[in-house]
Motif scaffolding. Structure first.
Motif, PDB file in Angstrom:
ATOM      1  N   ASP A  57       0.828  -1.201   0.000  1.00  0.00           N
ATOM      2  CA  ASP A  57       0.000   0.000   0.000  1.00  0.00           C
ATOM      3  C   ASP A  57       0.864   1.254   0.000  1.00  0.00           C
ATOM      4  O   ASP A  57       1.857   1.338   0.723  1.00  0.00           O
ATOM      5  N   TYR A  58       0.438   2.228  -0.790  1.00  0.00           N
ATOM      6  CA  TYR A  58       1.117   3.508  -0.939  1.00  0.00           C
ATOM      7  C   TYR A  58       0.053   4.598  -0.983  1.00  0.00           C
ATOM      8  O   TYR A  58      -1.139   4.310  -0.927  1.00  0.00           O
ATOM      9  N   SER A  59       0.496   5.827  -1.110  1.00  0.00           N
ATOM     10  CA  SER A  59      -0.399   6.950  -1.376  1.00  0.00           C
ATOM     11  C   SER A  59       0.027   7.591  -2.682  1.00  0.00           C
ATOM     12  O   SER A  59       1.221   7.725  -2.950  1.00  0.00           O
ATOM     13  N   LEU A  60      -0.949   7.965  -3.474  1.00  0.00           N
ATOM     14  CA  LEU A  60      -0.692   8.787  -4.643  1.00  0.00           C
ATOM     15  C   LEU A  60      -0.996  10.200  -4.182  1.00  0.00           C
ATOM     16  O   LEU A  60      -2.121  10.525  -3.822  1.00  0.00           O
ATOM     17  N   SER A  61       0.017  11.023  -4.134  1.00  0.00           N
ATOM     18  CA  SER A  61      -0.081  12.374  -3.598  1.00  0.00           C
ATOM     19  C   SER A  61      -0.113  13.360  -4.767  1.00  0.00           C
ATOM     20  O   SER A  61       0.760  13.315  -5.635  1.00  0.00           O
ATOM     21  N   ASP A  72      -3.760  13.246  -0.738  1.00  0.00           N
ATOM     22  CA  ASP A  72      -3.362  11.846  -0.846  1.00  0.00           C
ATOM     23  C   ASP A  72      -4.549  10.933  -1.165  1.00  0.00           C
ATOM     24  O   ASP A  72      -5.642  11.114  -0.613  1.00  0.00           O
ATOM     25  N   TYR A  73      -4.278   9.973  -2.031  1.00  0.00           N
ATOM     26  CA  TYR A  73      -5.266   8.980  -2.424  1.00  0.00           C
ATOM     27  C   TYR A  73      -4.624   7.600  -2.286  1.00  0.00           C
ATOM     28  O   TYR A  73      -3.439   7.443  -2.613  1.00  0.00           O
ATOM     29  N   PRO A  74      -5.391   6.595  -1.802  1.00  0.00           N
ATOM     30  CA  PRO A  74      -4.803   5.263  -1.625  1.00  0.00           C
ATOM     31  C   PRO A  74      -4.364   4.668  -2.966  1.00  0.00           C
ATOM     32  O   PRO A  74      -5.024   4.843  -3.990  1.00  0.00           O
ATOM     33  N   LEU A  75      -3.245   3.960  -2.925  1.00  0.00           N
ATOM     34  CA  LEU A  75      -2.692   3.298  -4.107  1.00  0.00           C
ATOM     35  C   LEU A  75      -2.140   1.949  -3.647  1.00  0.00           C
ATOM     36  O   LEU A  75      -1.413   1.877  -2.653  1.00  0.00           O
ATOM     37  N   THR A  76      -2.522   0.885  -4.338  1.00  0.00           N
ATOM     38  CA  THR A  76      -2.030  -0.450  -4.004  1.00  0.00           C
ATOM     39  C   THR A  76      -1.266  -1.011  -5.191  1.00  0.00           C
ATOM     40  O   THR A  76      -1.771  -1.014  -6.309  1.00  0.00           O
TER      41      THR A  76
END
Length: 78
Positions: A57-61, A72-76
């Motif tokens: 899991d990451y964040s797309l900022s 920030d938006y969740p990114l997997t």
């Protein structure tokens, strides 16, 4: 790979910056792309290489034009 990011309704056209942030808060190098509205939807089309990212899991900022705050938006990555 070319990724299309559909921004929230009402988002402005213009130059956006985006970056990928890991769980520890470490941010990758920001990339800039121009958003345009097509059929009422504001979109960013950007080349995105996730091959160096481990699954998880990451964040797309995203930084909008003329703003100083990253959103920030969740990114997997699978």
């Amino acid at each position: 790979m070319l990724v299309e990011i559909r921004l929230p309704i009402g988002s402005a056209e213009g130059n956006y910056k985006f970056r990928i942030v890991d769980k520890s808060g470490k941010a990758g190098k920001p990339v800039e792309a121009r958003a345009a509205t097509e059929d009422g939807v504001t979109k960013l089309k950007v080349p995105l290489d996730t091959s160096a990212l481990s699954p998880g899991d990451y964040s797309l900022s995203i930084l909008e034009p003329n703003l100083d705050e990253w959103f920030d938006y969740p990114l997997t990555r699978r």
